[in-house]
Design a protein around this motif. Structure first.
Motif, PDB file in Angstrom:
ATOM      1  N   LYS A   1       0.829  -1.199   0.000  1.00 40.21           N
ATOM      2  CA  LYS A   1       0.000   0.000   0.000  1.00 40.21           C
ATOM      3  C   LYS A   1       0.865   1.251   0.000  1.00 40.21           C
ATOM      4  O   LYS A   1       0.493   2.285  -0.581  1.00 40.21           O
ATOM      5  N   ASP A   2       2.033   1.167   0.641  1.00 30.63           N
ATOM      6  CA  ASP A   2       2.966   2.293   0.688  1.00 30.63           C
ATOM      7  C   ASP A   2       3.937   2.297  -0.492  1.00 30.63           C
ATOM      8  O   ASP A   2       4.964   2.987  -0.458  1.00 30.63           O
ATOM      9  N   HIS A   3       3.636   1.472  -1.500  1.00 32.69           N
ATOM     10  CA  HIS A   3       4.403   1.424  -2.749  1.00 32.69           C
ATOM     11  C   HIS A   3       5.796   0.824  -2.592  1.00 32.69           C
ATOM     12  O   HIS A   3       6.696   1.125  -3.376  1.00 32.69           O
ATOM     13  N   GLN A   4       5.958  -0.012  -1.606  1.00 38.14           N
ATOM     14  CA  GLN A   4       7.206  -0.757  -1.485  1.00 38.14           C
ATOM     15  C   GLN A   4       7.189  -1.892  -2.524  1.00 38.14           C
ATOM     16  O   GLN A   4       6.172  -2.573  -2.696  1.00 38.14           O
ATOM     17  N   ILE A   5       8.275  -2.078  -3.238  1.00 34.86           N
ATOM     18  CA  ILE A   5       8.378  -3.144  -4.242  1.00 34.86           C
ATOM     19  C   ILE A   5       8.970  -4.374  -3.564  1.00 34.86           C
ATOM     20  O   ILE A   5      10.094  -4.326  -3.060  1.00 34.86           O
ATOM     21  N   LEU A   6       8.227  -5.462  -3.559  1.00 36.24           N
ATOM     22  CA  LEU A   6       8.635  -6.666  -2.834  1.00 36.24           C
ATOM     23  C   LEU A   6       9.012  -7.824  -3.746  1.00 36.24           C
ATOM     24  O   LEU A   6       9.689  -8.751  -3.297  1.00 36.24           O
ATOM     25  N   ASP A   7       8.579  -7.786  -4.979  1.00 37.88           N
ATOM     26  CA  ASP A   7       8.877  -8.861  -5.924  1.00 37.88           C
ATOM     27  C   ASP A   7       9.346  -8.252  -7.235  1.00 37.88           C
ATOM     28  O   ASP A   7       8.907  -7.159  -7.617  1.00 37.88           O
ATOM     29  N   TRP A   8      10.232  -8.987  -7.918  1.00 38.60           N
ATOM     30  CA  TRP A   8      10.770  -8.469  -9.173  1.00 38.60           C
ATOM     31  C   TRP A   8      10.145  -9.182 -10.357  1.00 38.60           C
ATOM     32  O   TRP A   8      10.108 -10.394 -10.427  1.00 38.60           O
TER      33      TRP A   8
END
Length: 312
Positions: free
Chosen positions: A254-261
């Motif tokens: 929700k905070d726009h953190q990228i967790l997967d590529w």
């Protein structure tokens, strides 16, 4: 602590082995990578004070200050040696004498940084240890809190003599094939040791993996993930090990953190080679079409300045 020219005997042998070698103070040739405000080690005998920092992780503040000053003395002495010692080739001495410290940087400490750059010291060992297998994508954790991507990079750690030759050991420069996730479990200690601590810098990892993780952008995003996890733990009255990953992941996304590529852009050619994928070659126009178009237009290239160390 190095204080005499004898401390640079190995450097002298290094720069005089091949008299006509083009020492240009770049990363390619060395013996130092010289940039405004950001110099770096370049080669087996350079600004790295190899072995001088081994005591740092266990040292007290007084000892660390001595280690810091020993590094300052080594690097200042190295530059003085290259600029003034008569055994150094004249062309190299003249070039080094043109160097100087920027007047607008670190004025309080005479132009030199006021801190020692410590890339790696103690690292935590938790229930999950990030390794080279994570960096290469062979192992993918299910609790990603951010992506790292830098080359697995380590400077020289020691020198040994092999068959009469001095060799530097420890240097690693191995690229990662793609950005990879850092595990949440690598940020939290074993619950039996501590249950209210989140570690965003000295994460649980091997030496090789940390050489890739230890970049400032990664520390920033791990800091954001750690703060989010801490907020959940406080609000729900949980230990950091018991924070529900599903809830943490939802808030991070929700905070726009990228967790997967995923391949959001065209991958580098080297990545295609390593992954076994073939790149399709663009079809060339037929001869008739080329004839109608006329000769291909070429963009003018600006001249490339070349610096001869002997002209300075």
């Amino acid at each position: 602590m190095p204080t005499t020219t004898d401390d640079y005997a190995l450097l002298l042998r290094y720069i005089t082995t091949q008299p006509d070698f083009p020492w240009d103070f770049t990363y390619k040739y060395g013996p130092i990578k010289l940039n405004l405000g950001d110099c770096n080690n370049a080669g087996p005998v350079s600004t790295d004070f190899i072995g001088g920092s081994n005591e740092w992780p266990e040292a007290d503040q007084a000892r660390r200050e001595k280690i810091f000053q020993a590094h300052v003395t080594y690097q200042q002495g190295m530059m003085w040696f290259l600029a003034n010692d008569e055994a150094v080739p004249q062309r190299l001495r003249d070039f080094v004498k043109t160097f100087g410290l920027p007047k607008d940087q670190f004025p309080e400490t005479g132009g030199w940084p006021h801190e020692l750059y410590v890339r790696e010291g103690r690292r935590m060992i938790s229930d999950y240890v990030m390794t080279e297998h994570n960096c290469t994508g062979k192992v993918v954790p299910e609790d990603s809190v951010g992506l790292a991507s830098y080359t697995m990079d380590s400077h020289h750690t020691s020198r040994v003599v092999v068959d009469g030759f001095v060799k530097a050991e420890g240097n690693v420069e191995k690229p990662t094939p793609a950005p990879y996730p850092v595990s949440y479990r690598a940020m939290v200690p074993k619950e039996s040791e501590c249950n209210n601590l989140l570690v965003g810098v000295c994460v649980s990892s091997s030496h090789i993996a940390y050489g890739s993780i230890r970049m400032e952008p990664v520390f920033l995003l791990l800091g954001q993930s750690a703060a989010t996890a801490a907020s959940i733990a406080i609000d729900d009255g949980l230990t950091v090990q018991k924070v529900p990953y599903a809830k943490l992941r939802e808030r991070l996304l929700k905070d726009h953190q990228i967790l997967d590529w995923t391949w959001r852009c065209k991958p580098r050619r080297s990545l295609l080679r390593r992954s076994g994928r073939r790149r399709k070659r663009p079809r060339r126009p037929s001869r008739r079409r080329r004839a109608r178009r006329g000769p291909p237009r070429r963009r003018p290239r600006p001249p490339v300045p070349r610096t001869d160390p002997g002209t300075h």
